[in-house]
Design a protein around this motif. Structure first.
Motif, PDB file in Angstrom:
ATOM      1  N   UNK A 151       0.806  -1.215   0.000  1.00 48.74           N
ATOM      2  CA  UNK A 151       0.000   0.000   0.000  1.00 48.74           C
ATOM      3  C   UNK A 151       0.839   1.264   0.000  1.00 48.74           C
ATOM      4  N   UNK A 152       2.130   1.138  -0.201  1.00 45.33           N
ATOM      5  CA  UNK A 152       3.019   2.294  -0.251  1.00 45.33           C
ATOM      6  C   UNK A 152       3.637   2.384  -1.631  1.00 45.33           C
ATOM      7  N   UNK A 153       4.083   3.569  -1.987  1.00 43.10           N
ATOM      8  CA  UNK A 153       4.747   3.723  -3.273  1.00 43.10           C
ATOM      9  C   UNK A 153       6.250   3.807  -3.060  1.00 43.10           C
ATOM     10  N   UNK A 154       6.983   3.483  -4.102  1.00 39.06           N
ATOM     11  CA  UNK A 154       8.428   3.484  -4.043  1.00 39.06           C
ATOM     12  C   UNK A 154       8.953   4.403  -5.132  1.00 39.06           C
ATOM     13  N   UNK A 155       9.908   5.230  -4.815  1.00 39.46           N
ATOM     14  CA  UNK A 155      10.482   6.138  -5.795  1.00 39.46           C
ATOM     15  C   UNK A 155      11.523   5.376  -6.598  1.00 39.46           C
ATOM     16  N   UNK A 156      11.343   5.378  -7.921  1.00 43.51           N
ATOM     17  CA  UNK A 156      12.276   4.706  -8.807  1.00 43.51           C
ATOM     18  C   UNK A 156      13.002   5.759  -9.620  1.00 43.51           C
ATOM     19  N   UNK A 157      14.304   5.698  -9.637  1.00 39.45           N
ATOM     20  CA  UNK A 157      15.100   6.669 -10.381  1.00 39.45           C
ATOM     21  C   UNK A 157      15.036   6.330 -11.863  1.00 39.45           C
ATOM     22  N   UNK A 158      14.338   7.169 -12.634  1.00 38.29           N
ATOM     23  CA  UNK A 158      14.201   6.932 -14.067  1.00 38.29           C
ATOM     24  C   UNK A 158      15.030   7.899 -14.880  1.00 38.29           C
ATOM     25  N   UNK A 159      15.849   8.719 -14.241  1.00 35.95           N
ATOM     26  CA  UNK A 159      16.640   9.707 -14.972  1.00 35.95           C
ATOM     27  C   UNK A 159      17.560   9.029 -15.974  1.00 35.95           C
ATOM     28  N   UNK A 160      18.176   7.947 -15.618  1.00 37.42           N
ATOM     29  CA  UNK A 160      19.060   7.243 -16.537  1.00 37.42           C
ATOM     30  C   UNK A 160      18.315   6.716 -17.740  1.00 37.42           C
ATOM     31  N   UNK A 161      17.103   6.231 -17.559  1.00 41.91           N
ATOM     32  CA  UNK A 161      16.309   5.722 -18.665  1.00 41.91           C
ATOM     33  C   UNK A 161      15.900   6.840 -19.606  1.00 41.91           C
ATOM     34  N   UNK A 162      15.495   7.975 -19.045  1.00 44.98           N
ATOM     35  CA  UNK A 162      15.073   9.103 -19.873  1.00 44.98           C
ATOM     36  C   UNK A 162      16.249   9.631 -20.675  1.00 44.98           C
ATOM     37  N   UNK A 163      17.403   9.779 -20.037  1.00 41.38           N
ATOM     38  CA  UNK A 163      18.592  10.263 -20.740  1.00 41.38           C
ATOM     39  C   UNK A 163      18.996   9.312 -21.858  1.00 41.38           C
ATOM     40  N   UNK A 164      18.921   8.034 -21.614  1.00 39.00           N
ATOM     41  CA  UNK A 164      19.264   7.056 -22.645  1.00 39.00           C
ATOM     42  C   UNK A 164      18.277   7.138 -23.811  1.00 39.00           C
ATOM     43  N   UNK A 165      16.998   7.316 -23.510  1.00 32.16           N
ATOM     44  CA  UNK A 165      15.984   7.476 -24.546  1.00 32.16           C
ATOM     45  C   UNK A 165      16.256   8.726 -25.380  1.00 32.16           C
TER      46      UNK A 165
ATOM     47  N   UNK B 221      19.111  10.287 -25.811  1.00 30.92           N
ATOM     48  CA  UNK B 221      20.320  10.072 -26.600  1.00 30.92           C
ATOM     49  C   UNK B 221      20.031   9.214 -27.826  1.00 30.92           C
ATOM     50  N   UNK B 222      19.241   8.173 -27.624  1.00 25.88           N
ATOM     51  CA  UNK B 222      18.963   7.247 -28.711  1.00 25.88           C
ATOM     52  C   UNK B 222      18.087   7.872 -29.789  1.00 25.88           C
ATOM     53  N   UNK B 223      17.042   8.574 -29.371  1.00 26.08           N
ATOM     54  CA  UNK B 223      16.079   9.103 -30.330  1.00 26.08           C
ATOM     55  C   UNK B 223      16.179  10.616 -30.523  1.00 26.08           C
ATOM     56  N   UNK B 224      17.096  11.266 -29.859  1.00 26.20           N
ATOM     57  CA  UNK B 224      17.375  12.682 -30.060  1.00 26.20           C
ATOM     58  C   UNK B 224      16.219  13.608 -29.735  1.00 26.20           C
ATOM     59  N   UNK B 225      15.389  13.251 -28.795  1.00 25.51           N
ATOM     60  CA  UNK B 225      14.283  14.127 -28.399  1.00 25.51           C
ATOM     61  C   UNK B 225      13.178  14.195 -29.442  1.00 25.51           C
ATOM     62  N   UNK B 226      13.086  13.227 -30.330  1.00 28.28           N
ATOM     63  CA  UNK B 226      12.067  13.216 -31.377  1.00 28.28           C
ATOM     64  C   UNK B 226      10.668  13.126 -30.784  1.00 28.28           C
ATOM     65  N   UNK B 227      10.526  12.471 -29.659  1.00 29.03           N
ATOM     66  CA  UNK B 227       9.216  12.332 -29.041  1.00 29.03           C
ATOM     67  C   UNK B 227       8.728  13.666 -28.495  1.00 29.03           C
TER      68      UNK B 227
END
Length: 85
Positions: A60-74, A76-82
């Motif tokens: 019943x609790x939430x957990x903070x997941x560090x997604x900064x590395x995933x976003x940066x990799x995305x 880099x890969x797609x060059x901010x096209x999204x």
């Protein structure tokens, strides 16, 4: 039935280090690391990231997941096209 086609099932400890929870059960997984269990025997140990003791659905609790590395990799890969759409 054919013999010797099934993997060996043995006692294994699954340990959730984040929650401090461990469970002794049978599994076909094997590990080079071992841990001494409450009964005094030594069993192979497999570390897991999430178990019923730390999963948000069960606790019943939430957990903070560090997604900064995933976003940066995305980016880099797609060059901010999204972001440009």
């Amino acid at each position: 039935m054919r013999t010797a086609i099934h993997p060996v099932s043995r006692p294994v400890v699954f340990r959730d280090r984040a929650a401090g929870f461990a469970l002794l059960t049978r599994s076909t997984l094997d590990s080079q690391r071992a841990v001494e269990w409450e009964d005094g025997h030594t069993y192979p140990v497999v570390d897991v990231e999430i178990s019923s003791a730390s999963h948000p659905f069960y606790t019943g609790t939430s957990r903070v997941v560090d997604t900064a590395g995933r976003v940066e990799r995305f980016e880099r890969r797609y060059g901010g096209a999204a972001a440009r759409r």
